[in-house]
Design an enzyme around this catalytic site. Sequence first.
Site, mmCIF file in Angstrom:
data_model
loop_
_atom_site.group_PDB
_atom_site.id
_atom_site.type_symbol
_atom_site.label_atom_id
_atom_site.label_comp_id
_atom_site.label_asym_id
_atom_site.label_seq_id
_atom_site.Cartn_x
_atom_site.Cartn_y
_atom_site.Cartn_z
ATOM 1 N N ARG A 189 38.699 -53.734 -44.464
ATOM 2 C CA ARG A 189 38.979 -52.555 -45.156
ATOM 3 C C ARG A 189 38.770 -51.414 -44.601
ATOM 4 O O ARG A 189 38.097 -51.113 -43.875
ATOM 5 C CB ARG A 189 37.715 -52.813 -46.514
ATOM 6 C CG ARG A 189 37.564 -54.016 -46.900
ATOM 7 C CD ARG A 189 38.678 -54.544 -48.090
ATOM 8 N NE ARG A 189 38.504 -53.631 -49.209
ATOM 9 C CZ ARG A 189 37.659 -54.224 -50.237
ATOM 10 N NH1 ARG A 189 36.839 -55.057 -50.109
ATOM 11 N NH2 ARG A 189 37.580 -53.344 -51.203
ATOM 12 N N PRO A 206 40.422 -52.007 -58.302
ATOM 13 C CA PRO A 206 39.566 -51.819 -59.190
ATOM 14 C C PRO A 206 38.037 -52.232 -59.182
ATOM 15 O O PRO A 206 37.802 -53.459 -58.644
ATOM 16 C CB PRO A 206 40.018 -52.319 -60.548
ATOM 17 C CG PRO A 206 41.676 -52.414 -60.268
ATOM 18 C CD PRO A 206 41.628 -52.652 -58.532
ATOM 19 N N GLU A 207 36.983 -51.527 -59.221
ATOM 20 C CA GLU A 207 35.996 -51.869 -58.950
ATOM 21 C C GLU A 207 35.140 -52.124 -60.518
ATOM 22 O O GLU A 207 35.779 -52.157 -61.409
ATOM 23 C CB GLU A 207 34.725 -50.693 -58.246
ATOM 24 C CG GLU A 207 35.687 -50.761 -57.091
ATOM 25 C CD GLU A 207 34.778 -49.637 -55.903
ATOM 26 O OE1 GLU A 207 33.696 -49.442 -56.171
ATOM 27 O OE2 GLU A 207 35.571 -48.921 -55.256
#
Length: 294
Positions: free
Chosen positions: A251, A2-3
């Site tokens: 990532r 979640p950002e």
Amino acid sequence: MPEGDVVLRSARRLHAALAGRELITADLRWPSLAEENLVGLEVLEVVAIGKHLLIRLEQNATLHSHLRMEGSWHVHRTGEPWRRPRTEHEIRAVLANSEWTAIGHHLGMLDLVATDREHTLVGHLGMDILSPAWDPDVAVQRVRDQGTREIGLVLLDQRVIAGIGTFFMSEAAFLRGVNPWTPTSSVTKLDQLVRLAHKLMVVNVDRATQVTTGNARKGQEAYVHARSGRPCRRCGTTIRVAQLGEAPNDRAVFWCPHCQPGVVPTDDGRERRPLGAERAPSGRRTSPRSPYRR
């Protein structure tokens, strides 16, 4: 993960349900907090700083959480069941007042600190990209000061700007035609890239689904994120995915080789199939959850 937009939305929902009310339940299912008792304390406010949530209570107490990859907070009326079932063993916190119950599910971090010691948990963060105090000129300079570091890593570095994750980094980089592996010092119009990331996140704060294309239909929300093996919406080139950064903190990042030209040292050149489309040798469909497929 979640950002910042998701975390801010969660903070607003928690604030509306908990602030100004006394806790009648405070079940912290975290080994180091198992004996802490917050029952009877009033929640003063709930705020977001980057990807961190701070639930501030009276008596100089702050409950800090981080969602990590799969965490979430859910609110329902006290005494009523959840609208959607959740795994009981992954509940990490239950906070309730006479009206509302908030459940922290699969949280990645949970800490209880004195409010005047919050800086020990969030003091290292850069400027919050969704804060009312956001200053784009200061943010751009902080990014520029990173010199030759890869721009994708810089935008993901919470010490530089807090709140940006791989979704908005990848999407903003695509829209500006920037290869995420480009040295920051070589990125032209760096200010436009930072300002665009901010704009995309602000627009998404009030949305249930993250969208950058303007189309919220399932599968149409993004330009490149999680679209490896599929054609670019602009030029038709196959979207690719490669690792950015060094293990174990690397990532999976998505980009279009034509719209975002440049060297990608971690791209092995192998053909990419659409996520979730490939099958294992047994014929069993492989899980679509991981964004890095070969």
